[in-house]
Scaffold this motif. Structure first.
Motif, short mmCIF file in Angstrom:
data_model
loop_
_atom_site.label_atom_id
_atom_site.label_comp_id
_atom_site.label_asym_id
_atom_site.label_seq_id
_atom_site.Cartn_x
_atom_site.Cartn_y
_atom_site.Cartn_z
N HIS A 41 0.83 -1.21 0.00
CA HIS A 41 0.00 0.00 0.00
C HIS A 41 0.87 1.26 0.00
O HIS A 41 0.55 2.26 -0.66
N LEU A 42 2.00 1.22 0.70
CA LEU A 42 2.91 2.36 0.69
C LEU A 42 3.68 2.44 -0.63
O LEU A 42 3.99 3.53 -1.12
N ALA A 43 3.98 1.28 -1.21
CA ALA A 43 4.68 1.26 -2.51
C ALA A 43 3.82 1.91 -3.59
O ALA A 43 4.31 2.68 -4.42
N LEU A 44 2.52 1.61 -3.57
CA LEU A 44 1.60 2.19 -4.56
C LEU A 44 1.55 3.71 -4.42
O LEU A 44 1.64 4.45 -5.41
N GLY A 45 1.40 4.18 -3.20
CA GLY A 45 1.32 5.62 -2.97
C GLY A 45 2.62 6.33 -3.28
O GLY A 45 2.63 7.41 -3.89
N THR A 46 3.75 5.75 -2.86
CA THR A 46 5.06 6.35 -3.10
C THR A 46 5.37 6.39 -4.59
O THR A 46 5.89 7.39 -5.11
N ASN A 47 5.04 5.30 -5.28
CA ASN A 47 5.26 5.26 -6.73
C ASN A 47 4.40 6.29 -7.44
O ASN A 47 4.86 6.96 -8.38
N LYS A 48 3.17 6.46 -6.99
CA LYS A 48 2.27 7.44 -7.61
C LYS A 48 2.81 8.86 -7.40
O LYS A 48 2.73 9.70 -8.31
N PHE A 49 3.37 9.11 -6.23
CA PHE A 49 3.96 10.42 -5.94
C PHE A 49 5.12 10.71 -6.90
O PHE A 49 5.15 11.76 -7.56
N ALA A 50 6.08 9.79 -6.98
CA ALA A 50 7.25 9.99 -7.83
C ALA A 50 6.87 10.05 -9.31
O ALA A 50 7.36 10.90 -10.06
N ALA A 51 5.97 9.16 -9.72
CA ALA A 51 5.55 9.11 -11.13
C ALA A 51 4.79 10.37 -11.53
O ALA A 51 4.90 10.84 -12.67
N SER A 52 4.03 10.93 -10.60
CA SER A 52 3.28 12.16 -10.90
C SER A 52 4.22 13.32 -11.16
O SER A 52 4.00 14.14 -12.06
N MET A 53 5.30 13.41 -10.37
CA MET A 53 6.28 14.47 -10.58
C MET A 53 6.95 14.32 -11.95
O MET A 53 7.17 15.30 -12.67
N ALA A 54 7.25 13.06 -12.31
CA ALA A 54 7.90 12.81 -13.60
C ALA A 54 6.95 13.11 -14.77
O ALA A 54 7.35 13.71 -15.77
N TRP A 195 -3.97 11.82 1.18
CA TRP A 195 -5.01 12.03 2.17
C TRP A 195 -5.06 10.88 3.17
O TRP A 195 -5.33 11.08 4.36
N ASN A 196 -4.77 9.67 2.67
CA ASN A 196 -4.81 8.49 3.52
C ASN A 196 -3.44 8.11 4.09
O ASN A 196 -3.28 7.03 4.67
N GLY A 197 -2.45 8.99 3.93
CA GLY A 197 -1.13 8.76 4.51
C GLY A 197 -0.38 7.58 3.94
O GLY A 197 0.36 6.89 4.66
N LYS A 198 -0.53 7.34 2.63
CA LYS A 198 0.08 6.17 2.01
C LYS A 198 1.33 6.50 1.20
O LYS A 198 1.70 5.75 0.29
N ILE A 199 2.00 7.60 1.50
CA ILE A 199 3.22 7.98 0.77
C ILE A 199 4.40 7.97 1.72
O ILE A 199 4.37 8.60 2.78
N LEU A 200 5.47 7.27 1.34
CA LEU A 200 6.70 7.21 2.13
C LEU A 200 7.66 8.25 1.54
O LEU A 200 8.41 7.96 0.61
N PHE A 201 7.64 9.45 2.08
CA PHE A 201 8.38 10.56 1.48
C PHE A 201 9.90 10.37 1.56
O PHE A 201 10.63 10.93 0.73
N SER A 202 10.39 9.62 2.53
CA SER A 202 11.84 9.40 2.63
C SER A 202 12.38 8.68 1.40
O SER A 202 13.55 8.85 1.03
N TYR A 203 11.56 7.87 0.76
CA TYR A 203 11.93 7.24 -0.50
C TYR A 203 11.34 8.00 -1.70
O TYR A 203 11.95 8.08 -2.77
N GLY A 204 10.15 8.54 -1.52
CA GLY A 204 9.44 9.16 -2.62
C GLY A 204 10.12 10.40 -3.17
O GLY A 204 10.18 10.61 -4.39
N ILE A 205 10.67 11.25 -2.29
CA ILE A 205 11.29 12.50 -2.75
C ILE A 205 12.55 12.25 -3.57
O ILE A 205 12.68 12.75 -4.69
N PRO A 206 13.55 11.46 -3.06
CA PRO A 206 14.73 11.20 -3.90
C PRO A 206 14.38 10.45 -5.18
O PRO A 206 14.96 10.72 -6.24
N MET A 207 13.44 9.52 -5.09
CA MET A 207 13.03 8.78 -6.29
C MET A 207 12.40 9.73 -7.31
O MET A 207 12.65 9.63 -8.52
N ALA A 208 11.58 10.66 -6.82
CA ALA A 208 10.94 11.63 -7.70
C ALA A 208 11.96 12.49 -8.43
O ALA A 208 11.81 12.79 -9.63
N LEU A 209 13.01 12.90 -7.74
CA LEU A 209 14.05 13.74 -8.36
C LEU A 209 14.72 13.01 -9.51
O LEU A 209 14.93 13.58 -10.59
#
Length: 250
Positions: A41-54, A195-209
């Motif tokens: 569930h966190l992988a889906l949210g984190t991936n969506k965060f990084a992929a959206s930035m890309a 909104w549901n707290g499913k993003i792991l920003f410690s991985y999501g931010i560097p991955m997004a960059l």
């Protein structure tokens, strides 16, 4: 920790570059997060965060190159938003088993059809907007937005194929316009995951960059090399999505 960051950043870069060209990057980025032990569930949210930035970066780059038909996508984006929101809502109460089987058949048809028709998408044959093709465009924006919110795999491939089939775009122009709509559906899903707290920003931010950088490289390659580069990658990624769905089903 550092090894995990290295893995997801390198694979994220590769995923975003491929996704910017022909879609299908999620086949690389999501498994990368799962591989390092991020819960699904966190992988889906984190991936969506990084992929959206890309995808946002790709959309902007394609738009600056003049490849995005704003007169068309401005009508489609609201339908994409609505479709994605309905898809996320529906997935909470409807089994995805039937959709999984249907998508497997459709993505195989798209990949094989494109492979067999050598001239498909090699030239831009767009002849302008009229009520019928605009209506069709808004319908598939709604339908594929719903699909992306509900399920997801192959959305980029379906969008690209739709722009080629219904509007006569070449692969590069189709990829540019599909990236704008894909960002729209990703953004709606991202808001719900956040909104549901499913993003792991410690991985999501560097991955997004790294994915932003990858999307920039992929977009520029697509613009410079044209359909000769995009078409074979599109076919490959479509068939890989089909193989992934077969594996999950079996």
């Amino acid at each position: 920790m550092w090894l995990n960051l290295f893995i997801i950043c390198i694979l994220g870069f590769l995923a975003a570059a491929i996704d910017a060209i022909a879609g299908g990057g999620g086949l690389i980025s999501l498994p990368a997060l799962l591989m390092i032990g991020v819960p699904p569930h966190l992988a889906l949210g984190t991936n969506k965060f990084a992929a959206s930035m890309a995808s946002l970066n790709s959309s902007i780059t394609f738009a600056r190159s003049g490849k995005v038909h704003t007169s068309l996508v401005k009508w489609q984006i609201p339908f994409t938003f609505i479709g994605a929101a309905l898809g996320v809502w529906a997935v909470l109460s409807v089994s995805s088993e039937f959709l999984n089987k249907a998508v497997l058949v459709l993505i195989l048809i798209v990949g094989i059809y494109t492979l067999l028709h050598k001239n498909l998408g090699m030239e831009n044959k767009f002849q302008g907007l009229h009520p019928f093709n605009l209506g069709v465009g808004c319908f598939f924006a709604l339908a594929l937005g719903f699909y992306d919110g509900f399920f997801g795999p192959g959305t980029g491939s379906f969008l690209i194929f739709s722009f080629i089939a219904f509007f006569g775009f070449d692969f590069v122009t189709a990829s540019a316009n599909s990236k704008v709509l894909n960002f729209g559906s990703n953004f709606v899903s991202l808001l719900l995951f956040a909104w549901n707290g499913k993003i792991l920003f410690s991985y999501g931010i560097p991955m997004a960059l790294f994915m932003i950088f990858g999307s920039l490289v992929g977009t520029r390659l697509a613009i410079r090399r044209g359909a000769v580069l995009v078409k074979p990658i599109f076919i490959t990624m479509s068939l890989l999505v089909a193989v992934k769905l077969i594996y999950q089903y079996v």
